[in-house]
Design a protein around this motif. Structure first.
Motif, PDB file in Angstrom:
ATOM      1  N   LEU A   1       1.890  12.610  -0.378  1.00  0.00           N
ATOM      2  CA  LEU A   1       2.285  11.699   0.648  1.00  0.00           C
ATOM      3  C   LEU A   1       1.525  10.485   0.675  1.00  0.00           C
ATOM      4  O   LEU A   1       1.955   9.177   0.760  1.00  0.00           O
ATOM      5  N   LEU A   2       0.157  10.565   0.485  1.00  0.00           N
ATOM      6  CA  LEU A   2      -0.583   9.244   0.487  1.00  0.00           C
ATOM      7  C   LEU A   2      -0.289   8.700  -0.630  1.00  0.00           C
ATOM      8  O   LEU A   2      -0.426   7.528  -0.901  1.00  0.00           O
ATOM      9  N   PHE A   3      -0.340   9.614  -1.921  1.00  0.00           N
ATOM     10  CA  PHE A   3       0.263   8.832  -3.190  1.00  0.00           C
ATOM     11  C   PHE A   3       1.570   7.964  -3.050  1.00  0.00           C
ATOM     12  O   PHE A   3       1.615   6.834  -3.448  1.00  0.00           O
ATOM     13  N   ALA A   4       2.523   8.490  -2.296  1.00  0.00           N
ATOM     14  CA  ALA A   4       3.891   7.628  -2.096  1.00  0.00           C
ATOM     15  C   ALA A   4       3.683   6.324  -1.356  1.00  0.00           C
ATOM     16  O   ALA A   4       4.405   5.632  -1.577  1.00  0.00           O
ATOM     17  N   ILE A   5       2.742   6.513  -0.258  1.00  0.00           N
ATOM     18  CA  ILE A   5       2.591   5.526   0.510  1.00  0.00           C
ATOM     19  C   ILE A   5       2.198   4.189  -0.212  1.00  0.00           C
ATOM     20  O   ILE A   5       2.457   3.123  -0.280  1.00  0.00           O
ATOM     21  N   ILE A   6       1.250   4.497  -1.177  1.00  0.00           N
ATOM     22  CA  ILE A   6       0.437   3.261  -1.963  1.00  0.00           C
ATOM     23  C   ILE A   6       1.635   3.117  -3.140  1.00  0.00           C
ATOM     24  O   ILE A   6       1.765   1.680  -3.131  1.00  0.00           O
ATOM     25  N   PHE A   7       2.217   3.960  -3.521  1.00  0.00           N
ATOM     26  CA  PHE A   7       3.231   3.653  -4.573  1.00  0.00           C
ATOM     27  C   PHE A   7       4.271   2.702  -4.131  1.00  0.00           C
ATOM     28  O   PHE A   7       4.663   1.760  -4.801  1.00  0.00           O
TER      29      PHE A   7
END
Length: 286
Positions: free
Chosen positions: A164-170
């Motif tokens: 989810l943290l990856f997706a936020i930045i992505f």
């Protein structure tokens, strides 16, 4: 000479990446992370990101010479020659991998190396000069640091939280970078880089920026529901920030030209920093 090598690493970009890595560290630790692990992630992450940026300088030196924003970079100005810059970048990544592997774990080292390889080979070499979607796909490289922080603590990435943290930045990266590319449209056009404003036009880019902020809103809600360590503090801050971001991009869309692009770009920087500071605070209170 020393200042030139420091400039190769793009320190301002690294500082934001380190905040996101800390978010992963704190959330995975369910409290304050181990100081040694924190130091290893911060140093290792700085080395890996700095090395990737130095290699990017080496590969993009022909483009940089054509753009006013980058015309004074160390390789363009002649302050540093190309091969030493390339070797510097590779050396930093070797050091980063060794440090993370020996002082944290192999998974965190592999994730940091993956970020560099993706940034260099997928974004810089394969996509940047060929497609206006370059930053959408290539943005995955900058989304990996919180996963590095998470992996350094837990030794795995089996929880939904690091993804989810990856997706936020992505999904934050396109509206952030396209706001900047609106400002630099003429530079990119002169250098032959097919950034979205150059290929699709200003208005189409502004519509894309606006659309991506709504994806971020969905992600904020999903993160509150699915990430066990994130609760009321993060929920209030993340939703408030995202509605403000949507307001910025709506104003950008409705105004003629690119007059509001700089304000949108600057807010996007503050948005990600404050968002991950909220994650750090929430993680430390567990």
């Amino acid at each position: 000479m020393i200042n030139g090598y420091i400039a190769l690493t793009k320190p301002r970009i690294i500082s934001l990446l380190l905040i996101t890595a800390l978010g992963g560290l704190f959330l995975a630790s369910e409290g304050f992370p181990d100081p040694i692990t924190t130091l290893v992630v911060l140093v290792g992450g700085s080395l890996a990101a700095g090395g990737a940026n130095a290699i990017n300088h080496f590969l993009d030196r022909d483009i940089d010479s054509k753009m006013s924003r980058t015309s004074q970079r160390p390789l363009v100005s002649g302050q540093i020659t190309p091969i030493p810059a390339l070797l510097f970048g590779i050396s930093l990544n070797i050091l980063a991998f060794a440090l993370l592997w020996q002082m944290a774990n192999l998974l965190s080292a592999l994730l940091a190396l993956t970020a560099t390889l993706f940034y260099v080979f997928v974004y810089t070499i394969a996509l940047k000069r060929t497609t206006p979607q370059n930053i959408v796909i290539g943005g995955a490289a900058g989304a990996i640091p919180p996963m590095v922080g998470w992996a350094a603590v837990t030794g795995n990435i089996l929880d939904p939280s690091p993804f989810l943290l990856f997706a936020i930045i992505f999904f934050w990266t396109p509206p952030h970078f396209w706001a900047l590319s609106l400002i630099l449209k003429d530079d990119y056009e002169k250098a032959g880089v097919p950034m979205l404003p150059v290929v699709a036009g200003v208005h189409s880019t502004k519509k894309q920026i606006f659309a991506y902020t709504w994806i971020l809103l969905v992600l904020m809600i999903a993160t509150v529901l699915l990430a066990p360590g994130l609760g009321v503090i993060y929920g209030i801050i993340s939703l408030s920030l995202t509605f403000i971001f949507i307001g910025f991009t709506w104003r950008l869309l409705k105004q003629d030209g690119i007059g509001f692009a700089k304000a949108t770009y600057l807010f996007s920087l503050a948005y990600l920093a404050i968002l991950f500071l909220a994650i750090i605070i929430e993680g430390s209170l567990q």
